[in-house]
Design an enzyme around this catalytic site. Structure first.
Site, mmCIF file in Angstrom:
data_model
loop_
_atom_site.group_PDB
_atom_site.id
_atom_site.type_symbol
_atom_site.label_atom_id
_atom_site.label_comp_id
_atom_site.label_asym_id
_atom_site.label_seq_id
_atom_site.Cartn_x
_atom_site.Cartn_y
_atom_site.Cartn_z
ATOM 1 N N GLU A 77 -15.216 -40.509 -20.052
ATOM 2 C CA GLU A 77 -14.463 -41.149 -18.933
ATOM 3 C C GLU A 77 -15.205 -41.448 -17.727
ATOM 4 O OE1 GLU A 77 -10.145 -40.367 -16.346
ATOM 5 O OE2 GLU A 77 -11.045 -38.749 -18.032
ATOM 6 N N GLU A 102 -18.344 -38.914 -12.519
ATOM 7 C CA GLU A 102 -17.621 -39.260 -11.166
ATOM 8 C C GLU A 102 -18.853 -38.869 -10.131
ATOM 9 O OE1 GLU A 102 -15.753 -40.286 -8.603
ATOM 10 O OE2 GLU A 102 -14.286 -40.005 -10.059
ATOM 11 N N ASP A 152 -11.187 -48.404 -8.767
ATOM 12 C CA ASP A 152 -11.008 -48.898 -7.428
ATOM 13 C C ASP A 152 -10.784 -50.490 -7.737
ATOM 14 O OD1 ASP A 152 -11.101 -49.957 -4.663
ATOM 15 O OD2 ASP A 152 -12.559 -48.465 -4.278
ATOM 16 N N LYS A 156 -9.422 -56.774 -1.444
ATOM 17 C CA LYS A 156 -9.848 -58.156 -0.987
ATOM 18 C C LYS A 156 -10.724 -58.972 -1.820
ATOM 19 C CE LYS A 156 -10.055 -56.077 3.681
ATOM 20 N NZ LYS A 156 -10.964 -55.877 4.805
ATOM 21 N N LYS A 224 0.449 -37.668 -10.440
ATOM 22 C CA LYS A 224 1.545 -37.799 -9.081
ATOM 23 C C LYS A 224 1.558 -38.719 -8.513
ATOM 24 C CE LYS A 224 1.062 -32.348 -8.292
ATOM 25 N NZ LYS A 224 0.602 -31.514 -7.395
ATOM 26 N N PHE A 225 0.488 -39.391 -8.204
ATOM 27 C CA PHE A 225 0.423 -40.746 -7.446
ATOM 28 C C PHE A 225 1.382 -41.782 -8.214
ATOM 29 C CE2 PHE A 225 -1.529 -44.883 -6.829
ATOM 30 C CZ PHE A 225 -1.286 -44.979 -5.194
ATOM 31 N N GLU A 226 0.960 -41.954 -9.455
ATOM 32 C CA GLU A 226 1.681 -42.837 -10.450
ATOM 33 C C GLU A 226 3.225 -42.566 -10.584
ATOM 34 O OE1 GLU A 226 1.151 -44.458 -15.118
ATOM 35 O OE2 GLU A 226 0.096 -42.966 -14.213
#
Length: 245
Positions: A77, A102, A152, A156, A224-226
């Site tokens: 991952e 990570e 990420d 832009k 949670k964000f999703e």
């Protein structure tokens, strides 16, 4: 690592950087190391659990059987964030070993806490640049799968070159997959989903498991964000491709 494999080229060079004549420009990275608050639990986890569950980056192939003490499918991952989904998947797939990569220390500390709380002996961490881990620590054909969830998006346009999913990176990643191995990407940014679909579809050694975007596999939990985004009507796109034999 197979000596016949050419070295992984950097994703590119950063055209925004200035350099003196003759000096090499630094490679474009798909991440920026940001400072983050560390709770006492995360700090303690790094100190007490890091030596056991964090593998040092070494420019040599990983001996997975020695690390996990068994022979099992290995899933990589890339960019696990705070590690909640990673821990959930590892807990539900005990027959599979997981290597999470990570760069952000708070996330590493958070996942170490979850490893301890849930007794996840099938999960290890490398805190390093995933491109270099893939190039030097993962042998060709070693991986049963790769997870890249919500990388990420670099919103832009001038920063799109920093996105991880690029043809050169995917071409090298595919060499690390065993025949039949899978690559699962997910994003909540539609322009990046479109780029992912285009890049992955163009890789000759990958086959899409769906007509376009895939249904979310059951093994990937909602973050949670999703969940919050879905309630607000935001989209999430999963892509699941497999390596041909």
């Amino acid at each position: 690592m197979n000596d016949s494999q050419p070295p992984l080229e950097p994703i590119g060079t950063d055209a925004d950087d200035t350099s003196t004549e003759g000096a090499p420009r630094r490679a474009i990275r798909s991440f920026v190391v940001r400072a983050g608050r560390m709770g006492t639990g995360q700090i303690r986890a790094l100190e007490e659990l890091g030596p056991r569950f964090c593998l040092p980056y070494r420019a040599e192939p990983l001996d997975a059987a020695a690390v996990w003490g068994r022979s099992a499918p290995l899933v990589l991952e890339i960019g696990f964030g705070m590690g909640g989904a990673t821990a959930e998947i590892a807990a539900n797939r005990q027959d599979t070993d997981f290597l999470g990569v990570e760069v952000h220390t708070p996330g590493v500390g958070a996942l170490l806490k979850l490893i301890d709380e849930r007794g996840l002996g099938n999960l290890r961490i490398v805190q390093h640049d995933a491109v270099e881990v893939l190039e030097h620590m993962i042998a060709p054909g070693q991986l049963a799968g790769v997870h890249i969830f919500f990388p990420d998006p670099w919103h832009k346009k001038k920063h799109n070159k920093r996105r991880l999913i690029q043809p050169e990176f995917v071409a090298r990643l595919v060499t690390r997959l065993a025949p039949g191995g899978y690559l699962h990407c997910a994003t909540d940014w539609q322009p990046y989903a479109e780029q992912m679909l285009e890049v992955l579809s163009a890789e000759p050694q990958l086959a899409n498991t769906a007509e376009g975007y895939a249904p979310k596999p059951d093994y990937r939990p909602l973050t949670k964000f999703e969940n919050r985004g879905l309630k607000l009507g935001h989209g999430v796109w999963d892509l699941v491709f497999t390596r041909s034999s």
